[in-house]
Each structure stands twice: as structure tokens, then as C-alpha cells.
Scaffold this motif. Sequence first.
Motif, PDB file in Angstrom:
ATOM      1  N   THR A  32       0.969  -1.252   0.080  1.00 42.03           N
ATOM      2  CA  THR A  32      -0.163  -0.105   0.086  1.00 42.03           C
ATOM      3  C   THR A  32       0.785   1.247  -0.148  1.00 42.03           C
ATOM      4  OG1 THR A  32      -1.566  -1.274   1.274  1.00 42.03           O
ATOM      5  CG2 THR A  32      -1.954   1.318   1.166  1.00 42.03           C
ATOM      6  N   LYS A  33       0.962   1.875  -1.034  1.00 45.75           N
ATOM      7  CA  LYS A  33       1.668   3.039  -1.324  1.00 45.75           C
ATOM      8  C   LYS A  33       1.753   4.126  -0.052  1.00 45.75           C
ATOM      9  CE  LYS A  33       3.278   1.655  -5.102  1.00 45.75           C
ATOM     10  NZ  LYS A  33       4.673   1.261  -5.256  1.00 45.75           N
ATOM     11  N   SER A 252       3.269   7.807   9.303  1.00 50.24           N
ATOM     12  CA  SER A 252       3.847   7.132   8.452  1.00 50.24           C
ATOM     13  C   SER A 252       3.806   5.406   8.439  1.00 50.24           C
ATOM     14  CB  SER A 252       5.579   7.107   8.449  1.00 50.24           C
ATOM     15  OG  SER A 252       5.716   8.617   8.377  1.00 50.24           O
ATOM     16  N   LEU A 253       3.023   5.078   9.505  1.00 51.64           N
ATOM     17  CA  LEU A 253       2.805   3.559   9.953  1.00 51.64           C
ATOM     18  C   LEU A 253       1.462   2.876   8.707  1.00 51.64           C
ATOM     19  CD1 LEU A 253       3.498   1.846  12.121  1.00 51.64           C
ATOM     20  CD2 LEU A 253       1.160   2.100  12.980  1.00 51.64           C
ATOM     21  N   HIS A 254       2.166   1.789   8.207  1.00 50.31           N
ATOM     22  CA  HIS A 254       1.434   0.910   7.529  1.00 50.31           C
ATOM     23  C   HIS A 254       0.764  -0.058   8.046  1.00 50.31           C
ATOM     24  CE1 HIS A 254       4.381   3.240   4.968  1.00 50.31           C
ATOM     25  NE2 HIS A 254       3.508   3.264   3.762  1.00 50.31           N
ATOM     26  N   ILE A 255       1.508  -0.749   8.763  1.00 51.43           N
ATOM     27  CA  ILE A 255       1.158  -2.048   9.477  1.00 51.43           C
ATOM     28  C   ILE A 255       0.116  -2.041  10.502  1.00 51.43           C
ATOM     29  CG2 ILE A 255       1.686  -4.225  10.867  1.00 51.43           C
ATOM     30  CD1 ILE A 255       2.943  -4.297   8.191  1.00 51.43           C
ATOM     31  N   GLU A 256      -1.079  -2.320  10.486  1.00 57.15           N
ATOM     32  CA  GLU A 256      -2.254  -2.278  11.249  1.00 57.15           C
ATOM     33  C   GLU A 256      -2.363  -3.458  12.188  1.00 57.15           C
ATOM     34  OE1 GLU A 256      -5.597  -1.033   8.895  1.00 57.15           O
ATOM     35  OE2 GLU A 256      -5.404   0.779   9.450  1.00 57.15           O
ATOM     36  N   ARG A 257      -1.728  -4.610  12.191  1.00 57.40           N
ATOM     37  CA  ARG A 257      -1.946  -5.682  13.030  1.00 57.40           C
ATOM     38  C   ARG A 257      -1.010  -5.709  13.981  1.00 57.40           C
ATOM     39  NH1 ARG A 257      -6.840  -7.303  12.498  1.00 57.40           N
ATOM     40  NH2 ARG A 257      -7.972  -6.640  10.659  1.00 57.40           N
ATOM     41  N   LEU A 308      11.605  -5.374   3.344  1.00 55.18           N
ATOM     42  CA  LEU A 308      11.748  -5.327   1.799  1.00 55.18           C
ATOM     43  C   LEU A 308      10.866  -4.245   1.170  1.00 55.18           C
ATOM     44  CD1 LEU A 308      11.236  -9.298   0.906  1.00 55.18           C
ATOM     45  CD2 LEU A 308      13.423  -7.840   0.769  1.00 55.18           C
ATOM     46  N   ARG A 309       9.919  -3.722   1.927  1.00 54.17           N
ATOM     47  CA  ARG A 309       8.973  -2.661   1.074  1.00 54.17           C
ATOM     48  C   ARG A 309      10.077  -1.350   1.447  1.00 54.17           C
ATOM     49  NH1 ARG A 309       3.109  -5.114   2.869  1.00 54.17           N
ATOM     50  NH2 ARG A 309       2.727  -6.114   0.948  1.00 54.17           N
ATOM     51  N   ALA A 314       9.137   0.678  -1.985  1.00 51.93           N
ATOM     52  CA  ALA A 314       7.739   0.787  -2.080  1.00 51.93           C
ATOM     53  C   ALA A 314       6.974   1.473  -1.052  1.00 51.93           C
ATOM     54  CB  ALA A 314       7.205  -0.677  -1.973  1.00 51.93           C
ATOM     55  N   TRP A 315       7.639   1.537   0.228  1.00 53.25           N
ATOM     56  CA  TRP A 315       7.286   2.342   1.262  1.00 53.25           C
ATOM     57  C   TRP A 315       8.355   3.630   1.335  1.00 53.25           C
ATOM     58  CZ3 TRP A 315       5.399  -1.611   5.341  1.00 53.25           C
ATOM     59  CH2 TRP A 315       4.137  -2.196   5.038  1.00 53.25           C
ATOM     60  N   LYS A 316       8.006   4.614   1.558  1.00 50.26           N
ATOM     61  CA  LYS A 316       8.978   5.644   1.634  1.00 50.26           C
ATOM     62  C   LYS A 316       8.662   6.622   2.858  1.00 50.26           C
ATOM     63  CE  LYS A 316      10.022   5.967  -3.224  1.00 50.26           C
ATOM     64  NZ  LYS A 316      10.163   6.860  -4.363  1.00 50.26           N
ATOM     65  N   LEU A 317       9.650   7.054   3.608  1.00 52.76           N
ATOM     66  CA  LEU A 317       9.455   7.983   4.889  1.00 52.76           C
ATOM     67  C   LEU A 317       9.335   9.297   4.142  1.00 52.76           C
ATOM     68  CD1 LEU A 317      11.550   5.933   7.527  1.00 52.76           C
ATOM     69  CD2 LEU A 317       9.010   6.167   7.479  1.00 52.76           C
ATOM     70  N   GLU A 318       8.353  10.006   4.435  1.00 52.40           N
ATOM     71  CA  GLU A 318       8.297  11.338   4.037  1.00 52.40           C
ATOM     72  C   GLU A 318       7.961  12.542   5.107  1.00 52.40           C
ATOM     73  OE1 GLU A 318       5.298  10.895   1.056  1.00 52.40           O
ATOM     74  OE2 GLU A 318       6.341   9.594  -0.083  1.00 52.40           O
TER      75      GLU A 318
END
Length: 324
Positions: A32-33, A252-257, A308-309, A314-318
Motif C-alpha cells: 500500500t503506497k 508513516s505507519l502502514h502495518i495495522e496488526r 523489503l518494502r 515501495a514504502w518511503k518515509l516522507e
Amino acid sequence: MASLLLQLAGLGVALAVAGLILVSVIAFITATKMPPFRQHEEEKFFLNAKGQKETLPSIWDSPTKQLSVVVPSYNEEKRLPVMMDEALNYLEKRQEQDPRFTYEVIVVDDGSGDQTSKVALKYCQKYGSDKVRVITLVRNRGKGGAVRMGVFSSRGEKILMADADGATKFPDVEKLEKGLSDLQPWPDQMAIACGSRAHLEKESIAQRSYFRTLLMYGFHFLVWFLCVKGIRDTQCGFKLLTRAAAARTFSSLHIERWAFDVELLYIAQFLKIPIAEVAVNWTEIEGSKLVPFWSWLQMGKDLLFIRLRYLTGAWKLERTRKMS
């Protein structure tokens, strides 16, 4: 014979490299971008003590409390009262001793199928909606998603994550506060203090099966190897963040679990946010939602994909992003 072994070894290395490339491609394609900050319309409000809807504040507003306590809760109607009683008794006594101390407790019902929200609302009615607020999510997001929703609706200068089971003794928040204080000066007002159960590891191993102990060591190794160095216990649900650190990391968080703690600390270390690991009192409470094998398997996959992301871009810290 030696030539055959070399060929087999070469084949094994080639397969491993091919497998890693394949997993990396899958991780990149399925990423997820942008962190999913979507809110259902009903999740923008909370019910006050009179049962009326009020709009939730935003973490981008100036703080109006010294401490916000975010309690993610999924089917916790039985365990939540014990935790809330201990937390509110402590917070009320602290306020009596120091009237300048202000707080709020935010219970985030993560799409529960039981009476979690109703139980939490009783505390709102008892203490008032300025001190206790209940956010009821329309669907289950996972622990990380629930914590983030609470964080983004908080008003505190400091924000504490605390599990609904009450496994950590609530007065240990003072240990975390000291841990934060010892990190000063905070760069850009950002710092994190993590509660840790690492000092209890030997005792816990004695009470666990060999299989669960093996899973635990395997998980610790993957955390260290792939994501977070220097933090022995990333999964303790008792963490204290400055408001700026919470806004920066959770935006910036992607993981929800379950593995969200690891990504949170990965982000913090990448951004050079100072982190203190502080020993806290902890007791295992029955009723955990963690299913040993499958939960560890899911977390293992998440750890690999986190690494890996970010590695593949695939994931960037902005820069910090506001919730839309």
C-alpha cells in the motif's frame, strides 16, 4: 563427489536468491503506497456523557492535556474494567496531589462483537467525557489501526499506549516518564520510552512450552535481523511518546496488526528519534487474542515485508502528513 556438492551448493544459493527476488517483487507489488488514514463518518465523533455526538480533536491541534492514554480494545468487556479501575484510580490520585496534572483516557473499540463500548461508556458517564472518551470503530482494523485512531484523536503533550488487559501495572507510567526525561534534549521534541519485559524473560521461559519458547526466540531474531536493533522487547504494549514523535511515526505507519510496534520503532530509528527501553512490572493475563503459531507466522511475514518494502522503495518515509 566434491564437484557434485559444489554444484548442489550453487543450486541452493541460486534458488535462495531467486526466492528472495520473488518475495521482494511480491512485497513491492502488494504494498500500500500510502498509510491508510481513511475514517468512516461515524469514527469522527465520540459520545459525551449525555450520549450526544461531539467531533473528535486532531493530533495536529495544540495539546490541552498533559497525558493521553490510548487503550485499544477488541472484545474486552471482561478484562477492560480491571484495567480502567486501576488506571483511573491512579490518574485521579495524581491529579488530587497535583491539580496542574491533566489527563484523558481514550478507549478505542476496534469493531468488537461484545459490549466493550457500553462498558467503556460507563466510565465516561462516571468521570465525564473530558477525561474518558470512547471511539467505536465501524470495522476491526487491528491493534495498530486502533492505536493510531486513538493517537490521532488525542490531546496530550505525551501519549501512552496501554493494553486493555492491564498486564502492566499502570503506575509504571512514571518509569516511562523518567525514561523520556533522561533522553532530553529531544530533537524536534521527539522521543519514545518503551516498556520492556526483557528482564522477565528467564521466568517466562520456565513457564512456556519448548515450542512457544522457540517461536519467541525466532521472532526476536527476525526483529533484530530485519528491522530493529538495540530494543530487546518491541512488543510490550506500554509505550510513551511525545506528541511530536507520535504524530511523526504514526503518520508513516502502514502495518495495522500485531507487528505494528516493530514498524513504529523501525521508523523511529530511521528518523533518529531517541528511544529508551524501560523495565516495567508485567503479569500475563488470560484471554489473549494472540494465537501462538498463526499470529507469529503473520508477524514473521510482516517483518520481512516491512524490511523489503522500505528497502525497495515501495514504502518511503516522507514529511509528516495530516489525516485526510
